[in-house]
Enzyme design. Structure first.
Site, PDB file in Angstrom:
ATOM      1  N   HIS A 183     -14.154 -19.757 -23.209  1.00  0.00           N
ATOM      2  CA  HIS A 183     -13.092 -19.021 -22.518  1.00  0.00           C
ATOM      3  C   HIS A 183     -13.112 -17.566 -22.967  1.00  0.00           C
ATOM      4  CE1 HIS A 183      -9.173 -17.999 -20.875  1.00  0.00           C
ATOM      5  NE2 HIS A 183      -9.301 -19.088 -20.121  1.00  0.00           N
ATOM      6  N   ASP A 241     -10.418 -26.952 -17.739  1.00  0.00           N
ATOM      7  CA  ASP A 241     -11.177 -27.655 -16.698  1.00  0.00           C
ATOM      8  C   ASP A 241     -11.975 -28.840 -17.219  1.00  0.00           C
ATOM      9  OD1 ASP A 241     -10.425 -26.009 -14.514  1.00  0.00           O
ATOM     10  OD2 ASP A 241     -11.734 -24.442 -15.282  1.00  0.00           O
TER      11      ASP A 241
HETATM   12  N1  CMC Z   1     -21.905 -23.116 -22.480  1.00  0.00           N
HETATM   13  C1  CMC Z   1     -22.861 -22.540 -23.240  1.00  0.00           C
HETATM   14  N2  CMC Z   1     -22.794 -21.292 -23.729  1.00  0.00           N
HETATM   15  C2  CMC Z   1     -21.693 -20.593 -23.439  1.00  0.00           C
HETATM   16  C3  CMC Z   1     -20.660 -21.127 -22.659  1.00  0.00           C
HETATM   17  C4  CMC Z   1     -20.794 -22.435 -22.174  1.00  0.00           C
HETATM   18  N3  CMC Z   1     -19.843 -22.988 -21.413  1.00  0.00           N
HETATM   19  N4  CMC Z   1     -19.682 -20.194 -22.522  1.00  0.00           N
HETATM   20  C5  CMC Z   1     -20.108 -19.117 -23.195  1.00  0.00           C
HETATM   21  N5  CMC Z   1     -21.322 -19.361 -23.763  1.00  0.00           N
HETATM   22  C6  CMC Z   1     -22.089 -18.457 -24.624  1.00  0.00           C
HETATM   23  C7  CMC Z   1     -22.781 -17.373 -23.825  1.00  0.00           C
HETATM   24  O1  CMC Z   1     -24.071 -17.777 -23.427  1.00  0.00           O
HETATM   25  C8  CMC Z   1     -22.795 -16.237 -24.812  1.00  0.00           C
HETATM   26  O2  CMC Z   1     -23.814 -16.514 -25.755  1.00  0.00           O
HETATM   27  P1  CMC Z   1     -24.711 -15.307 -26.376  1.00  0.00           P
HETATM   28  O3  CMC Z   1     -23.770 -14.504 -27.205  1.00  0.00           O
HETATM   29  O4  CMC Z   1     -25.779 -15.989 -27.138  1.00  0.00           O
HETATM   30  O5  CMC Z   1     -25.238 -14.544 -25.191  1.00  0.00           O
HETATM   31  C9  CMC Z   1     -21.469 -16.376 -25.543  1.00  0.00           C
HETATM   32  O6  CMC Z   1     -21.165 -17.773 -25.480  1.00  0.00           O
HETATM   33  C10 CMC Z   1     -20.338 -15.566 -24.938  1.00  0.00           C
HETATM   34  O7  CMC Z   1     -20.262 -15.922 -23.553  1.00  0.00           O
HETATM   35  P2  CMC Z   1     -19.828 -14.935 -22.391  1.00  0.00           P
HETATM   36  O8  CMC Z   1     -20.439 -15.401 -21.119  1.00  0.00           O
HETATM   37  O9  CMC Z   1     -20.076 -13.511 -22.799  1.00  0.00           O
HETATM   38  O10 CMC Z   1     -18.248 -15.178 -22.392  1.00  0.00           O
HETATM   39  P3  CMC Z   1     -17.247 -14.738 -21.266  1.00  0.00           P
HETATM   40  O11 CMC Z   1     -15.964 -14.486 -21.926  1.00  0.00           O
HETATM   41  O12 CMC Z   1     -17.816 -13.631 -20.439  1.00  0.00           O
HETATM   42  O13 CMC Z   1     -17.176 -16.026 -20.310  1.00  0.00           O
HETATM   43  C11 CMC Z   1     -16.552 -18.125 -19.447  1.00  0.00           C
HETATM   44  C12 CMC Z   1     -16.140 -16.956 -20.344  1.00  0.00           C
HETATM   45  C13 CMC Z   1     -15.363 -19.070 -19.301  1.00  0.00           C
HETATM   46  C14 CMC Z   1     -16.928 -17.608 -18.053  1.00  0.00           C
HETATM   47  C15 CMC Z   1     -17.742 -18.880 -20.085  1.00  0.00           C
HETATM   48  O14 CMC Z   1     -17.357 -19.422 -21.317  1.00  0.00           O
HETATM   49  C16 CMC Z   1     -18.307 -19.950 -19.169  1.00  0.00           C
HETATM   50  O15 CMC Z   1     -19.157 -19.661 -18.331  1.00  0.00           O
HETATM   51  N6  CMC Z   1     -17.860 -21.233 -19.329  1.00  0.00           N
HETATM   52  C17 CMC Z   1     -18.275 -22.301 -18.444  1.00  0.00           C
HETATM   53  C18 CMC Z   1     -17.477 -22.251 -17.140  1.00  0.00           C
HETATM   54  C19 CMC Z   1     -16.038 -22.686 -17.336  1.00  0.00           C
HETATM   55  O16 CMC Z   1     -15.750 -23.699 -17.968  1.00  0.00           O
HETATM   56  N7  CMC Z   1     -15.120 -21.919 -16.752  1.00  0.00           N
HETATM   57  C20 CMC Z   1     -13.687 -22.228 -16.801  1.00  0.00           C
HETATM   58  C21 CMC Z   1     -12.938 -21.246 -17.626  1.00  0.00           C
HETATM   59  S1  CMC Z   1     -11.260 -21.746 -18.047  1.00  0.00           S
HETATM   60  C22 CMC Z   1     -10.382 -21.920 -16.592  1.00  0.00           C
HETATM   61  C23 CMC Z   1     -10.429 -20.790 -15.648  1.00  0.00           C
HETATM   62  O17 CMC Z   1     -10.521 -19.624 -15.999  1.00  0.00           O
HETATM   63  O18 CMC Z   1     -10.344 -21.058 -14.458  1.00  0.00           O
END
Ligand code: CMC
Length: 437
Positions: A308, A366
């Site tokens: 998140h 989720d």
């Molecule tokens: N699985 C594997 N690696 C992950 C995940 C994941 N679900 N989420 C983040 N990471 C890693 C990402 O690869 C990055 O690693 P590195 O530093 O090595 O490059 C690090 O963690 C930081 O990730 P980010 O993409 O920069 O984080 P963000 O804040 O931009 O993204 C997020 C947040 C929710 C989009 C992301 O965690 C994600 O894609 N999660 C899976 C989709 C999901 O469950 N979304 C629902 C979110 S909660 C409800 C809502 O908002 O609707």
């Protein structure tokens, strides 16, 4: 709220800039950079708005490090245990919990606005049976801007209130119509003798040729899920609604843009993606293989329902929903749910894995919600629609807060331009092809 100043020193010129620091009632303070360009000729740069507060808001507070979520100051755990979705909707939209009369009047008004115009109903026939329900819902919500001409003055508080009741009341009806269209079944009209969630289940599962009794366990479970999804401060879809609404756009069109933003798998679309992922993983023995894929960035595989932008600790909503899965599955007599067992094991293994530990990736709202929707018989393509129904309350609360702010201005971010510098037009015949150049 208090304010003081933050000194920034330019090491080259030695000049010092003083930026006002603004503090809210709780949470980190913010640097007010709104005069940065006027006073210093530069803009701030924050792709994905990771450290930018875009507005003042009194609605929802999140402490992502501590795993705290408050709606108008009330912990979500307390609301989940003691409140109802209608009460929470009132709280978010009006700022305080309603007394008994206010709650009755509010629920009554929502109940009276559940029908949609018959012409809107006919819109569904324009969609193929396999259209994704989020596509239908966002299109039909946008189409509502062509109806209801009696209440489109966004500067009139009563018009705004009518709009807010209409959209909250009609979203379940639109969602159910999308579902019935996918099945090829006749649309079931709303029943105003039922509460919000019971009515929704009736419109979803009843058929005209049989009587249908709503299972109170299912209605209660849905009500709880809706409370947990009702608002989450300036998330992507809410910011989209605010941005679209800041132009003075028709509010139904603004809400439709929120539905579209919610659909993405990084946001509300994750609940649908989690179930697909769990099915893909299939068995506990396969978990290490998929965790290996997560670590291989070229695979583009992520654990859906994990991570998140704000929570660097347990998402409090995920904990409540996980507990709820145990209770709801037991009450419905479906304890032996293999996907729930797999999800629990996946959480357990991931939370001990260095990759997830070091990045502070925890299950989010989720991760477990789809297990409950599935136990209630709601088809997978409808999971994000369920999220949209609940979040409509949050979108409306934020839109109301923004529009009633006398200082509202159109939202208009800036950019760091990295394209070509000025150049002159050359007629086509004189242009070199890429190969010649
Ligand atoms: N699985 C594997 N690696 C992950 C995940 C994941 N679900 N989420 C983040 N990471 C890693 C990402 O690869 C990055 O690693 P590195 O530093 O090595 O490059 C690090 O963690 C930081 O990730 P980010 O993409 O920069 O984080 P963000 O804040 O931009 O993204 C997020 C947040 C929710 C989009 C992301 O965690 C994600 O894609 N999660 C899976 C989709 C999901 O469950 N979304 C629902 C979110 S909660 C409800 C809502 O908002 O609707």
């Amino acid at each position: 709220m208090s304010s003081n100043n933050f000194e920034l020193k330019n090491p080259e010129s030695g000049l010092t800039t003083s930026l006002p620091v603004r503090s809210g009632t709780i949470g980190p303070a913010v640097l007010d950079i709104s005069n940065l360009n006027r006073d210093h000729g530069v803009f701030s740069y924050d792709p994905a708005f990771a450290v930018t507060a875009s507005c003042d808001s009194k609605i929802t507070y999140i402490d992502g490090d501590a795993g705290v979520l408050l709606y108008r100051g009330y912990p979500v755990e307390q609301l989940a245990e003691k409140s109802s979705f209608m009460e929470v909707a009132y709280l978010l939209m009006y700022g305080d919990l309603p007394d008994a009369t206010q709650l009755q009047e509010f629920s009554g008004s929502i109940g009276r606005h559940t029908m949609i115009n018959e012409s809107l109903l006919r819109f569904f026939n324009g969609f193929h049976h396999d259209a994704h329900p989020m596509a239908m819902v966002s299109a039909v919500v946008a189409s509502m801007s062509a109806f209801y001409h009696d209440s489109t003055d966004i500067h009139n508080p009563r018009h705004r209130e009518i709009f807010s009741h209409r959209i909250v009341a009609k979203l379940p009806t639109i969602a159910a119509a999308a579902h019935k269209h996918s099945l090829g079944q006749p649309f079931i009209y709303p029943r105003n003798d039922l509460d919000y969630c019971s009515n929704m289940l009736s419109m979803f599962f009843a058929v005209p040729c049989e009587s249908y009794t709503v299972d109170p366990i299912a209605a209660k479970a849905l009500d709880l899920l809706f409370i947990l999804h009702a608002d989450h401060e300036q998330n992507a879809s809410t910011s989209t609604v605010r941005l679209a609404g800041s132009t003075g756009a028709n509010p139904y069109a603004a809400i439709s843009s929120g539905v579209a933003a919610l659909w993405g798998p990084a946001h509300g679309g994750a609940n649908e993606a989690v179930l697909a992922m769990l099915e893909q993983i299939g068995r506990v023995e396969n978990i290490p293989k998929y965790l290996g894929m997560v670590k291989d960035k070229s695979s583009h595989f992520r654990l859906m329902g994990f991570g998140h932008r704000i929570y660097k600790n347990f998402d409090p909503r995920a904990k409540i929903i996980r507990d709820m899965c145990h209770q709801v599955l037991a009450k419905l007599g479906r304890n032996d749910n293999p996907l729930f067992e797999l999800a629990l094991k996946l959480e357990d293994i991931a939370l001990k894995d260095e990759y997830f530990v070091s990045r502070k990736l925890y299950p989010n709202v989720d991760f477990y919600s789809g297990i409950i929707y599935s136990a209630l018989g709601i088809p997978r393509s409808m999971y994000t629609v369920m999220f949209a129904i609940a979040r409509t309350v949050g979108w409306v609360a934020h839109w109301l807060e923004m529009i009633s702010d006398p200082n509202m201005r159109i939202s208009r971010p800036r950019q760091l331009y990295t394209g070509p510098v000025r150049r002159d037009y050359v007629p086509a015949a004189q242009r070199k092809t890429l190969q010649e150049a």
